[in-house]
Design a protein around this motif. Structure first.
Motif, PDB file in Angstrom:
ATOM      1  N   PRO A 169       0.814  -1.213   0.000  1.00 49.95           N
ATOM      2  CA  PRO A 169       0.000   0.000   0.000  1.00 49.95           C
ATOM      3  C   PRO A 169       0.849   1.265   0.000  1.00 49.95           C
ATOM      4  O   PRO A 169       2.027   1.242   0.330  1.00 49.95           O
ATOM      5  CB  PRO A 169      -0.802  -0.126   1.302  1.00 49.95           C
ATOM      6  CG  PRO A 169       0.102  -0.935   2.196  1.00 49.95           C
ATOM      7  CD  PRO A 169       0.802  -1.911   1.292  1.00 49.95           C
ATOM      8  N   VAL A 170       0.213   2.373  -0.379  1.00 51.16           N
ATOM      9  CA  VAL A 170       0.873   3.670  -0.364  1.00 51.16           C
ATOM     10  C   VAL A 170       0.443   4.397   0.905  1.00 51.16           C
ATOM     11  O   VAL A 170      -0.749   4.496   1.195  1.00 51.16           O
ATOM     12  CB  VAL A 170       0.494   4.491  -1.615  1.00 51.16           C
ATOM     13  CG1 VAL A 170       1.188   5.844  -1.572  1.00 51.16           C
ATOM     14  CG2 VAL A 170       0.881   3.742  -2.867  1.00 51.16           C
ATOM     15  N   ALA A 171       1.420   4.926   1.636  1.00 50.06           N
ATOM     16  CA  ALA A 171       1.128   5.580   2.919  1.00 50.06           C
ATOM     17  C   ALA A 171       0.629   7.000   2.683  1.00 50.06           C
ATOM     18  O   ALA A 171       1.338   7.984   2.917  1.00 50.06           O
ATOM     19  CB  ALA A 171       2.371   5.587   3.798  1.00 50.06           C
ATOM     20  N   VAL A 172      -0.595   7.106   2.166  1.00 53.08           N
ATOM     21  CA  VAL A 172      -1.215   8.394   1.896  1.00 53.08           C
ATOM     22  C   VAL A 172      -2.640   8.356   2.426  1.00 53.08           C
ATOM     23  O   VAL A 172      -3.374   7.401   2.183  1.00 53.08           O
ATOM     24  CB  VAL A 172      -1.227   8.724   0.386  1.00 53.08           C
ATOM     25  CG1 VAL A 172      -1.918  10.052   0.151  1.00 53.08           C
ATOM     26  CG2 VAL A 172       0.186   8.787  -0.162  1.00 53.08           C
ATOM     27  N   VAL A 173      -3.019   9.387   3.155  1.00 56.43           N
ATOM     28  CA  VAL A 173      -4.383   9.488   3.663  1.00 56.43           C
ATOM     29  C   VAL A 173      -5.150  10.587   2.936  1.00 56.43           C
ATOM     30  O   VAL A 173      -6.298  10.417   2.554  1.00 56.43           O
ATOM     31  CB  VAL A 173      -4.381   9.765   5.188  1.00 56.43           C
ATOM     32  CG1 VAL A 173      -5.791  10.022   5.680  1.00 56.43           C
ATOM     33  CG2 VAL A 173      -3.767   8.597   5.926  1.00 56.43           C
ATOM     34  N   SER A 174      -4.502  11.711   2.713  1.00 59.70           N
ATOM     35  CA  SER A 174      -5.187  12.883   2.162  1.00 59.70           C
ATOM     36  C   SER A 174      -5.492  12.724   0.679  1.00 59.70           C
ATOM     37  O   SER A 174      -4.583  12.452  -0.123  1.00 59.70           O
ATOM     38  CB  SER A 174      -4.327  14.131   2.372  1.00 59.70           C
ATOM     39  OG  SER A 174      -4.866  15.229   1.659  1.00 59.70           O
ATOM     40  N   PRO A 175      -6.770  12.904   0.262  1.00 56.94           N
ATOM     41  CA  PRO A 175      -7.094  12.892  -1.171  1.00 56.94           C
ATOM     42  C   PRO A 175      -6.393  14.017  -1.915  1.00 56.94           C
ATOM     43  O   PRO A 175      -6.080  13.890  -3.099  1.00 56.94           O
ATOM     44  CB  PRO A 175      -8.624  13.079  -1.187  1.00 56.94           C
ATOM     45  CG  PRO A 175      -9.088  12.733   0.180  1.00 56.94           C
ATOM     46  CD  PRO A 175      -7.969  13.072   1.093  1.00 56.94           C
ATOM     47  N   LEU A 176      -6.123  15.139  -1.221  1.00 53.97           N
ATOM     48  CA  LEU A 176      -5.439  16.256  -1.862  1.00 53.97           C
ATOM     49  C   LEU A 176      -4.029  15.865  -2.272  1.00 53.97           C
ATOM     50  O   LEU A 176      -3.546  16.246  -3.343  1.00 53.97           O
ATOM     51  CB  LEU A 176      -5.406  17.451  -0.913  1.00 53.97           C
ATOM     52  CG  LEU A 176      -4.666  18.695  -1.419  1.00 53.97           C
ATOM     53  CD1 LEU A 176      -5.364  19.247  -2.651  1.00 53.97           C
ATOM     54  CD2 LEU A 176      -4.586  19.745  -0.339  1.00 53.97           C
ATOM     55  N   VAL A 177      -3.344  15.087  -1.429  1.00 57.52           N
ATOM     56  CA  VAL A 177      -1.984  14.654  -1.746  1.00 57.52           C
ATOM     57  C   VAL A 177      -1.994  13.758  -2.983  1.00 57.52           C
ATOM     58  O   VAL A 177      -1.156  13.899  -3.883  1.00 57.52           O
ATOM     59  CB  VAL A 177      -1.357  13.930  -0.540  1.00 57.52           C
ATOM     60  CG1 VAL A 177      -0.013  13.322  -0.910  1.00 57.52           C
ATOM     61  CG2 VAL A 177      -1.184  14.901   0.615  1.00 57.52           C
ATOM     62  N   ARG A 178      -2.935  12.836  -3.050  1.00 56.78           N
ATOM     63  CA  ARG A 178      -3.034  11.958  -4.223  1.00 56.78           C
ATOM     64  C   ARG A 178      -3.319  12.760  -5.491  1.00 56.78           C
ATOM     65  O   ARG A 178      -2.739  12.527  -6.553  1.00 56.78           O
ATOM     66  CB  ARG A 178      -4.132  10.916  -4.007  1.00 56.78           C
ATOM     67  CG  ARG A 178      -3.806   9.874  -2.946  1.00 56.78           C
ATOM     68  CD  ARG A 178      -4.905   8.828  -2.878  1.00 56.78           C
ATOM     69  NE  ARG A 178      -4.624   7.812  -1.873  1.00 56.78           N
ATOM     70  CZ  ARG A 178      -3.903   6.727  -2.101  1.00 56.78           C
ATOM     71  NH1 ARG A 178      -3.387   6.529  -3.304  1.00 56.78           N
ATOM     72  NH2 ARG A 178      -3.690   5.850  -1.150  1.00 56.78           N
ATOM     73  N   LYS A 179      -4.236  13.724  -5.375  1.00 55.64           N
ATOM     74  CA  LYS A 179      -4.591  14.539  -6.539  1.00 55.64           C
ATOM     75  C   LYS A 179      -3.396  15.344  -7.015  1.00 55.64           C
ATOM     76  O   LYS A 179      -3.138  15.449  -8.214  1.00 55.64           O
ATOM     77  CB  LYS A 179      -5.749  15.468  -6.171  1.00 55.64           C
ATOM     78  CG  LYS A 179      -6.209  16.372  -7.305  1.00 55.64           C
ATOM     79  CD  LYS A 179      -7.380  17.235  -6.858  1.00 55.64           C
ATOM     80  CE  LYS A 179      -7.834  18.157  -7.986  1.00 55.64           C
ATOM     81  NZ  LYS A 179      -8.966  19.029  -7.555  1.00 55.64           N
ATOM     82  N   LEU A 180      -2.647  15.910  -6.072  1.00 56.42           N
ATOM     83  CA  LEU A 180      -1.482  16.706  -6.424  1.00 56.42           C
ATOM     84  C   LEU A 180      -0.435  15.845  -7.115  1.00 56.42           C
ATOM     85  O   LEU A 180       0.199  16.274  -8.092  1.00 56.42           O
ATOM     86  CB  LEU A 180      -0.898  17.344  -5.156  1.00 56.42           C
ATOM     87  CG  LEU A 180       0.188  18.411  -5.334  1.00 56.42           C
ATOM     88  CD1 LEU A 180      -0.368  19.608  -6.098  1.00 56.42           C
ATOM     89  CD2 LEU A 180       0.716  18.859  -3.974  1.00 56.42           C
ATOM     90  N   ALA A 181      -0.265  14.626  -6.632  1.00 53.74           N
ATOM     91  CA  ALA A 181       0.704  13.720  -7.255  1.00 53.74           C
ATOM     92  C   ALA A 181       0.272  13.341  -8.665  1.00 53.74           C
ATOM     93  O   ALA A 181       1.090  13.281  -9.584  1.00 53.74           O
ATOM     94  CB  ALA A 181       0.876  12.483  -6.386  1.00 53.74           C
ATOM     95  N   ARG A 182      -1.021  13.079  -8.860  1.00 50.41           N
ATOM     96  CA  ARG A 182      -1.506  12.717 -10.192  1.00 50.41           C
ATOM     97  C   ARG A 182      -1.305  13.865 -11.174  1.00 50.41           C
ATOM     98  O   ARG A 182      -0.950  13.649 -12.336  1.00 50.41           O
ATOM     99  CB  ARG A 182      -2.984  12.331 -10.129  1.00 50.41           C
ATOM    100  CG  ARG A 182      -3.242  10.965  -9.530  1.00 50.41           C
ATOM    101  CD  ARG A 182      -4.657  10.503  -9.860  1.00 50.41           C
ATOM    102  NE  ARG A 182      -5.661  11.431  -9.384  1.00 50.41           N
ATOM    103  CZ  ARG A 182      -6.221  11.362  -8.180  1.00 50.41           C
ATOM    104  NH1 ARG A 182      -5.864  10.410  -7.337  1.00 50.41           N
ATOM    105  NH2 ARG A 182      -7.140  12.235  -7.817  1.00 50.41           N
TER     106      ARG A 182
END
Length: 486
Positions: A169-182
């Motif tokens: 798994p990826v240690a990310v909780v915030s949807p904002l962090v995922r969106k920024l990475a994408r």
């Protein structure tokens, strides 16, 4: 002992699926009461304060101010005091926070968690109100010291949807962090987080973005693999090619990309739908508004006990519109495409365009057909003040049947308004300015205004639209015409 419950962004109603965090009203460690507003969010309709259904200590917040969250995303977690027999079971906590709208009423363990059924009173709340037992803040504070962050039980994040050779798994909780990475084509599996237990934070992603943008001049964060030689990161603003008049292609500077969301996104969707579905036509006429302006001045010059609030030009035009719609009800209607029927509406809910810092909004004066000019003016003033302060509710922004658009405030004479879907017509009013005018057979300087009517050609033909607009112009030129209907 306290139980940590997750409060999700509730369904705000009116078909809204996301909201932007404008301002947090609580900090981690604060003690909150049931139904206390904890965050102010902005939707495509209005600014809303969201109350928390739990009473306890805030242990975590999800999302920074300015970030956008979908409905059902985690908003914050609260440590709630439960009875000794509750067992503090994780299953109970999951049941309490499992509702998509975040409106769970109680835990499912043997103890009962106090909460409110009304997550957001009046907006998208369908759950019954649960029986309430007050949580004493002192009891919760004793279990969890105030202003001290408490680590919530965070479920393991699901694997990133982008396939990668690195398992786990990826240690990310915030949807904002995922969106920024994408947005920047970053592989989160190759990024080491600086948060607790390796949690990837927004700062980690932003650091990686800066490192990629600077190439080898800045070190990449630990554990992040540099892109292959020759590969370039995708910037937010990309150069655009502009075709010149000579047919050559000229490389322009980096274009700025502005997301179509919030009020601007809602306006774009509605205007696009109006153009797609409504076969509109526009007619216009110039009118001598000198007598109307004189009548307004006379109304506002009344002194003594009979004096009321000042009557605006917009209020007089709104009253004229309601009188015209009584004569031409075809324009106070909508079209039911599925039934292939024209639906004439009995009440006039009059919308008026208002420009605010958030963008263009259309507040609605309810039952305008039953109001006089003074009453309409008072309601317009109230709604305008609320619009500028961002306090309009979704109910005050929906349900209009006819719209009045005063674009004269921008210093322009005319326009071809786009109908506010699903309405059937919109009246546009330009600026009122002195112009040469033939009055009683002689050339004179008069106060002239251009009126334009955009209408749905499915609900009526040009004769009806012309008759409606001509009646409006007659009332503007001779306000006494309204006395027939008062």
């Amino acid at each position: 002992m306290p139980q940590v419950l997750e409060f999700k962004l509730p369904d705000l109603g009116e078909g809204l699926t996301e909201a932007e965090i404008v301002r947090w009203l609580v900090e981690v460690g604060d003690v909150v009461a049931i139904d206390q507003p904890v965050v102010e969010v902005e939707t495509a309709k209005a600014m809303v304060e969201v109350p928390c259904p739990y009473g306890g200590v805030v242990t975590a917040r999800f999302g920074d101010e300015g970030s956008e969250l979908p409905v059902g995303a985690p908003l914050l977690t609260v440590a709630v005091s439960v009875g000794a027999d509750a067992g503090a079971s994780e299953e109970g906590a999951g049941a309490a926070s499992g509702s998509g709208s975040g409106s769970a009423g109680a835990g499912s363990g043997s103890g009962e968690v106090e909460s409110s059924g009304n997550v957001l009173v009046g907006y998208g709340t369908g759950a019954p109100v649960a029986r309430r037992r007050r949580v004493r803040p002192t009891a919760v504070a004793a279990a969890v010291p105030a202003r001290v962050p408490v680590a919530p039980v965070v479920p393991v994040a699901a694997p990133d949807p982008v396939p990668d050779a690195v398992p786990g798994p990826v240690a990310v909780v915030s949807p904002l962090v995922r969106k920024l990475a994408r947005q920047h084509d970053l592989d989160l599996r190759k990024l080491s987080g600086s948060g607790r237990d390796g949690l990837i934070l927004r700062a980690d992603v932003e650091s990686a973005i800066r490192a990629l943008a600077e190439g080898t001049s800045a070190p990449l964060p630990a554990g992040f693999a540099a892109p292959a030689a020759g590969a370039a990161p995708e910037p937010e603003a990309v150069p655009v090619s502009v075709a010149s008049s000579a047919g050559r292609t000229v490389e322009g500077s980096a274009a700025q990309r502005i997301p179509l969301r919030g009020v601007r996104g809602a306006v774009a969707d509605k205007l696009s739908r109006s153009r797609r579905e409504i076969p509109d036509a526009t007619c216009w006429v110039d009118a001598d508004a000198t007598e109307l302006m004189a009548a307004r001045a006379a109304m506002n010059s009344v002194a003594g006990p009979a004096a009321g609030p000042k009557v605006s030009v917009l209020a007089l035009l709104a009253r004229i519109c309601t009188a015209a719609l009584a004569r031409f009800p075809e324009l106070n209607s909508t079209v039911d495409l599925e039934a292939r029927e024209i639906v004439r509406l009995p009440e006039v809910h009059l919308g008026f365009a208002a420009q605010t810092e958030r963008g263009l909004v259309v507040p609605v004066v309810r039952d305008a057909q039953a109001r006089n000019a003074e009453s309409i003016g008072a309601e317009i003033a109230r709604l305008t003040e609320a619009a500028r302060a961002g306090r309009l509710t979704p109910a005050e922004l929906t349900g209009g049947t006819f719209t009045l658009n005063n674009y004269g405030v921008f210093g322009v004479d005319g326009s071809t308004p786009i109908i506010n879907h699903p309405e059937a017509a919109m009246l546009g009013v330009g600026r009122i300015v002195p112009k040469p005018w033939v009055y009683q057979g002689e050339l004179a300087v008069r106060q002239v205004v251009q009126l334009s009517l955009t209408f749905d050609h499915r609900v009526c033909d040009g004769g009806t639209a012309g008759g409606f607009l001509r009646y409006i112009a007659d009332c503007v030129e001779q306000p006494a015409v309204l006395l027939r209907t008062l």
